[in-house]
Design an enzyme around this catalytic site. Structure first.
Site, PDB file in Angstrom:
ATOM      1  NE  ARG A 153      -7.497   4.369   5.580  1.00 21.25           N
ATOM      2  CZ  ARG A 153      -6.812   5.282   6.245  1.00 21.25           C
ATOM      3  NH1 ARG A 153      -7.150   5.559   7.487  1.00 21.25           N
ATOM      4  NH2 ARG A 153      -5.820   5.928   5.692  1.00 21.25           N
ATOM      5  CG  ASP A 206       2.713   1.654   9.583  1.00 21.14           C
ATOM      6  OD1 ASP A 206       2.266   2.494  10.393  1.00 21.14           O
ATOM      7  OD2 ASP A 206       2.872   1.901   8.372  1.00 21.14           O
ATOM      8  CB  CYS A 239      -4.926  11.156  11.468  1.00 20.69           C
ATOM      9  SG  CYS A 239      -4.121   9.661  11.874  1.00 20.69           S
ATOM     10  CE  LYS A 277      -1.830   1.638   4.054  1.00 23.83           C
ATOM     11  NZ  LYS A 277      -1.543   3.069   4.288  1.00 23.83           N
ATOM     12  CG  ASN A 278       2.351   2.733   3.557  1.00 19.87           C
ATOM     13  OD1 ASN A 278       1.169   3.002   3.306  1.00 19.87           O
ATOM     14  ND2 ASN A 278       2.809   2.632   4.786  1.00 19.87           N
ATOM     15  NE  ARG A 321       0.012  10.194  10.373  1.00 21.51           N
ATOM     16  CZ  ARG A 321      -0.290   9.092   9.682  1.00 21.51           C
ATOM     17  NH1 ARG A 321      -1.492   8.601   9.710  1.00 21.51           N
ATOM     18  NH2 ARG A 321       0.621   8.502   8.946  1.00 21.51           N
TER      19      ARG A 321
HETATM   20  C1  UD1 Z   1       3.998   7.027   6.425  1.00 19.44           C
HETATM   21  C2  UD1 Z   1       3.162   5.795   6.216  1.00 19.44           C
HETATM   22  C3  UD1 Z   1       2.584   5.322   7.543  1.00 19.44           C
HETATM   23  C4  UD1 Z   1       3.703   5.157   8.582  1.00 19.44           C
HETATM   24  C5  UD1 Z   1       4.583   6.393   8.671  1.00 19.44           C
HETATM   25  C6  UD1 Z   1       5.809   6.193   9.546  1.00 19.44           C
HETATM   26  C7  UD1 Z   1       2.314   6.057   3.971  1.00 19.44           C
HETATM   27  C8  UD1 Z   1       1.162   6.314   3.080  1.00 19.44           C
HETATM   28  N1  UD1 Z   1       2.090   6.090   5.303  1.00 19.44           N
HETATM   29  O1  UD1 Z   1       3.140   8.037   6.928  1.00 19.44           O
HETATM   30  O2  UD1 Z   1       1.922   4.076   7.318  1.00 19.44           O
HETATM   31  O3  UD1 Z   1       3.119   4.924   9.845  1.00 19.44           O
HETATM   32  O4  UD1 Z   1       5.056   6.761   7.351  1.00 19.44           O
HETATM   33  O5  UD1 Z   1       6.546   5.112   9.113  1.00 19.44           O
HETATM   34  O6  UD1 Z   1       3.415   5.794   3.507  1.00 19.44           O
HETATM   35  N2  UD1 Z   1       5.880  14.980  10.597  1.00 19.44           N
HETATM   36  C9  UD1 Z   1       5.837  16.337  10.873  1.00 19.44           C
HETATM   37  N3  UD1 Z   1       5.636  17.222   9.849  1.00 19.44           N
HETATM   38  C10 UD1 Z   1       5.465  16.809   8.563  1.00 19.44           C
HETATM   39  C11 UD1 Z   1       5.514  15.425   8.275  1.00 19.44           C
HETATM   40  C12 UD1 Z   1       5.726  14.529   9.314  1.00 19.44           C
HETATM   41  O7  UD1 Z   1       5.990  16.739  12.025  1.00 19.44           O
HETATM   42  O8  UD1 Z   1       5.297  17.662   7.680  1.00 19.44           O
HETATM   43  C13 UD1 Z   1       6.136  14.006  11.692  1.00 19.44           C
HETATM   44  C14 UD1 Z   1       4.933  13.121  11.996  1.00 19.44           C
HETATM   45  O9  UD1 Z   1       4.022  13.726  12.850  1.00 19.44           O
HETATM   46  C15 UD1 Z   1       5.615  11.903  12.594  1.00 19.44           C
HETATM   47  C16 UD1 Z   1       6.927  11.813  11.826  1.00 19.44           C
HETATM   48  O10 UD1 Z   1       7.124  13.093  11.261  1.00 19.44           O
HETATM   49  O11 UD1 Z   1       5.917  12.111  13.947  1.00 19.44           O
HETATM   50  C17 UD1 Z   1       6.955  10.770  10.741  1.00 19.44           C
HETATM   51  O12 UD1 Z   1       5.795  10.884   9.928  1.00 19.44           O
HETATM   52  P1  UD1 Z   1       5.835  10.509   8.389  1.00 19.44           P
HETATM   53  O13 UD1 Z   1       6.997   9.630   8.122  1.00 19.44           O
HETATM   54  O14 UD1 Z   1       5.678  11.749   7.601  1.00 19.44           O
HETATM   55  O15 UD1 Z   1       4.496   9.643   8.212  1.00 19.44           O
HETATM   56  P2  UD1 Z   1       3.610   9.557   6.904  1.00 19.44           P
HETATM   57  O16 UD1 Z   1       4.446   9.778   5.697  1.00 19.44           O
HETATM   58  O17 UD1 Z   1       2.386  10.362   7.083  1.00 19.44           O
END
Ligand code: UD1
Length: 423
Positions: free
Chosen positions: A397, A305, A116, A22-23, A121
């Site tokens: 999902r 995850d 969420c 998925k990711n 996030r």
């Molecule tokens: C992706 C995965 C999700 C997984 C996560 C961490 C997908 C579609 N989803 O989510 O399944 O749980 O990686 O492995 O690939 N953060 C900020 N600001 C930002 C972006 C992120 O503060 O602009 C923080 C988040 O709150 C979190 C950390 O960075 O604490 C990591 O998040 P991130 O790796 O961005 O998660 P996703 O890409 O949303």
């Protein structure tokens, strides 16, 4: 809406085939926006989130067909660069179409993703990175409005190694002819590497994915592309944990074991027998697990995850385990539900302290998010008696054919759809 009924305990036994990731599928589908030519993808799982991303591409005007894991995508005749709130609201990863749209078509308007259930996030890293590349970004009435003016070379250091921001910025940079973008503290997840492979097939010069520095020399060639996405390591890990947790015996096939080294290390430490092949892993377990201390960190560390599923497994360990969550500090909604099933778990800041009990007992519980719901399914198979897992729709999902796959392992799930609002 709906609920699962599961009668435990069940010893899961047999073979399970892993679907496409998925990711990896979501960022690759989003990146298809930047192509002028037809794209064919394979191994795309049939999941709610994947269908949402396809609906977004259709809303842009792209033609998308999807059948038996194969996707064909053609570019839009007259692109629409406003992405409706209704689609972004359903899934946070939809925000990742903003950069590709504005880089390719000069403007884009995408709703800000909401909160969420696993905690706030934000998308600040995404926005700061796009600004560094020279895009104009305004936030107006819950929408991000982006315009392409004069784009430029950029060196972007992510404050945290965000998977979504790394992928979003890589894909955006790939469009920018003659521009070099370097992303530092980039996420190193296998899904980022798979996206790099796909962007290269579109003609962009990308290197470094899988390390903490990714370098993109923009420029997309006009040629058709084919890509097969990698297997879903989180789905594979979930079934491996489920088999171990129910003291079963089974084989996870069609996967890449090297993407889950941290899981294998912890499972072996807890007493699980593993045979690791090239594209399969055999799992068997005959006793209560030994307790573990796990630090959840970005790849190659233990994945967030799989944290809820591992907590279900450790809830019956012979001793006290600790899980410290360093990625999403509030990702503990499953704790209350596991407690309803007899687990003894305390929370202290971002650490769960899990005092192993002899056995869990079936109970009515609530699915709160995708992986928490997977953890409850595992717990229900471990527990004595009947469990009802409500709000189970989250699981669709992220887990393709989940009822059939557990069924093949001997884990029967009765699914009842509920049309009316339950509570
Ligand atoms: C992706 C995965 C999700 C997984 C996560 C961490 C997908 C579609 N989803 O989510 O399944 O749980 O990686 O492995 O690939 N953060 C900020 N600001 C930002 C972006 C992120 O503060 O602009 C923080 C988040 O709150 C979190 C950390 O960075 O604490 C990591 O998040 P991130 O790796 O961005 O998660 P996703 O890409 O949303």
């Amino acid at each position: 809406m709906g609920y699962f009924e599961i009668e435990g305990p069940v010893r899961l036994e047999g073979d399970v085939e892993v679907s496409g990731a998925k990711n990896a599928s979501l960022p690759i589908l989003a990146a298809s926006i930047i192509s002028d030519s037809k794209i064919r993808l394979e191994n795309i799982p049939d999941l709610l989130d994947v269908r949402t991303m396809m609906d977004i591409l259709r809303s842009v005007g792209m033609k998308v067909s999807f059948s038996s894991g194969k996707v064909e995508i053609s570019p839009p005749v007259s692109p629409n660069t406003d992405v409706p709130y209704e689609l972004v609201r359903k899934m946070r990863a939809s925000f990742n179409v903003l950069g590709p749209l504005v880089a390719k078509y000069g403007k884009a308007k995408v709703a800000l993703p909401g909160g969420c259930s696993i905690g706030v996030r934000p998308v600040d890293f995404h926005i700061e990175g796009l600004k560094k590349m020279g895009f104009d970004i305004e936030i107006e009435h819950g929408f991000v409005v982006a315009k392409r003016r004069k784009v430029r070379d950029a060196r972007i250091t992510l404050p945290k190694s965000s998977v979504g921001a790394t992928e979003h910025l890589m894909t955006t940079a790939a469009v920018l002819d003659g521009v070099e973008v370097v992303i530092e503290n980039a996420a190193m997840e296998p899904e980022v590497v798979d996206l790099q492979e796909f962007l290269r097939k579109l003609g962009a010069d990308v290197e470094g994915a899988g390390t903490s520095i990714v370098r993109v020399q923009g420029g997309v060639k006009s040629s058709e592309a084919y890509h097969k996405v990698i297997p879903d390591r989180i789905e594979a890990g979930t079934y491996a944990i489920a088999i171990a947790a129910t003291r079963g015996k089974g084989t996870i096939r069609n996967m890449l074991p090297e993407h889950l080294n941290s899981l294998w290390e912890f499972l072996e430490k807890s007493g699980v027998n593993l045979e690791i092949g090239r594209d399969l892993v055999k799992v068997s377990m005959s006793e209560r697990p030994k307790p573990l201390s796990i630090d959840v960190t970005p790849y190659p560390g233990f994945p967030t995850d799989l944290q809820p599923q591992m907590m279900a497994f450790l809830s019956v360990a012979k001793g006290t385990s600790h899980i410290r969550e360093n990625v999403f500090h509030a990702r503990f909604l499953h704790v209350d539900e596991l407690r309803r099933m007899g687990a003894k778990i305390e929370l202290s800041d971002s650490t769960a302290i899990i005092e192993g009990v002899q056995k869990l007992s079936g109970a009515p519980v609530n699915g709160t998010d995708l992986r928490a719901t997977a953890a409850l399914v595992i717990a229900a198979f471990m527990a004595e008696g009947k469990s009802e897992i409500h709000h189970v729709e989250h699981i669709f999902r992220g887990y393709e054919s989940v009822i059939e796959k557990f069924g093949k392992l001997g884990g029967s799930i009765r699914y009842t759809e509920v049309n009316e609002y339950e509570d």
